[in-house]
Design a protein around this motif. Structure first.
Motif, mmCIF file in Angstrom:
data_model
loop_
_atom_site.group_PDB
_atom_site.id
_atom_site.type_symbol
_atom_site.label_atom_id
_atom_site.label_comp_id
_atom_site.label_asym_id
_atom_site.label_seq_id
_atom_site.Cartn_x
_atom_site.Cartn_y
_atom_site.Cartn_z
ATOM 1 N N ILE A 20 46.886 51.422 45.477
ATOM 2 C CA ILE A 20 46.622 50.181 44.758
ATOM 3 C C ILE A 20 45.167 50.164 44.293
ATOM 4 O O ILE A 20 44.249 50.176 45.115
ATOM 5 N N GLY A 21 44.978 50.151 42.981
ATOM 6 C CA GLY A 21 43.642 50.022 42.434
ATOM 7 C C GLY A 21 43.263 48.554 42.337
ATOM 8 O O GLY A 21 43.985 47.752 41.744
ATOM 9 N N ILE A 22 42.132 48.182 42.955
ATOM 10 C CA ILE A 22 41.670 46.794 42.944
ATOM 11 C C ILE A 22 40.506 46.688 41.966
ATOM 12 O O ILE A 22 39.475 47.348 42.146
ATOM 13 N N ILE A 23 40.688 45.873 40.923
ATOM 14 C CA ILE A 23 39.690 45.795 39.869
ATOM 15 C C ILE A 23 39.312 44.338 39.621
ATOM 16 O O ILE A 23 40.025 43.416 40.013
ATOM 17 N N GLY A 24 38.172 44.164 38.963
ATOM 18 C CA GLY A 24 37.680 42.826 38.643
ATOM 19 C C GLY A 24 36.184 42.880 38.428
ATOM 20 O O GLY A 24 35.524 43.873 38.771
#
Length: 244
Positions: A20-24
């Motif tokens: 799971i890539g967590i971006i922001g």
């Protein structure tokens, strides 16, 4: 954090083989979320629930100038193995046949015979030579200490692996090796990254933190961009329709 709410109404599950890539945007709460998962922070509301005996491995962001060797630093992340490994090293130095046999028996019980070579393989993949893995960590620059920290996280036994910008300080060969490792990892991985190529080549899902909310997209980063653009277009069409 303080009076500021970072993320609210967040609810998700993690399964083996998910990456799971967590971006922001910076400051949206990605690293704070990792700190909560590791119980360094407590959520203001809600809870985090785990199945029994779930283990978490994580990339440490700071590595002190330790006097232990790079290899020992990595091996120590598997506490059960390392305790037996140290007993074996002491028994061999003292030529203590009984304790050597006992240590080998304990290694057999945990399938630990190959663990030292596994650690060396990870270090080689991240650019360390055979000579370098025997040197004290204190002899390396901060960038190389971070490579050792990454190797330690990858070697540690974990059902869930937390990686925060793992390809920082890696050259192209190291990044390619890391991508292969991530794809073969048996557990689940949560990965914070701004590297679109790394996200495209490794992740199965994208979690986007925006305006204090958590949005889940299946697929890699390119799929996320396409789905998000479609969602925005749909929202704009709905808004125009409502205005009319």
């Amino acid at each position: 954090i303080g009076a500021q709410t970072l993320i609210e109404n967040i609810n998700f599950s993690v399964y083996p083989k998910q990456v799971i890539g967590i971006i922001g945007d910076n400051g949206c709460g990605k690293s704070s979320l990792f700190a909560m998962i590791q119980a360094y922070l407590e959520p203001a509301q809600g809870r985090i629930e785990w199945q029994n005996n779930i283990t978490i491995a994580a990339l440490e962001q700071e590595v002190k100038a330790l006097e232990c060797s790079v290899l020992e630093h990595v091996l120590a992340s598997d506490e059960n193995f390392f305790e037996i490994y140290q007993r074996l090293m002491r028994a061999q130095q003292e030529n203590d046949g009984i304790n050597i046999a006992l240590a080998y028996n304990d290694l057999s019980d945990i399938d630990g015979y190959s663990r030292e070579s596994e650690a060396a393989t990870i270090l080689h993949g991240l650019g360390f030579t055979n000579a370098q893995i025997a040197l004290p960590i204190s002899e390396f620059s901060g960038a190389w200490r971070m490579r050792a920290s990454l190797a330690r996280a990858l070697f540690a036994p974990g059902d869930i692996l937390l990686l925060d910008e793992p390809n920082n300080h890696l050259d192209m060969e190291g990044i390619i090796w890391l991508e292969k490792f991530i794809k073969q990892y048996p557990g689940a991985i949560l990965m914070i990254s701004h590297d679109q190529a790394l996200l495209d080549n490794t992740v199965t899902d994208i979690m986007h933190i925006s305006q204090k909310s958590w949005h889940h997209y299946h697929g890699n980063y390119s799929n996320f961009q396409m789905q998000r653009a479609q969602n925005i277009q749909h929202q704009q069409a709905q808004y125009q329709k409502q205005q009319k």
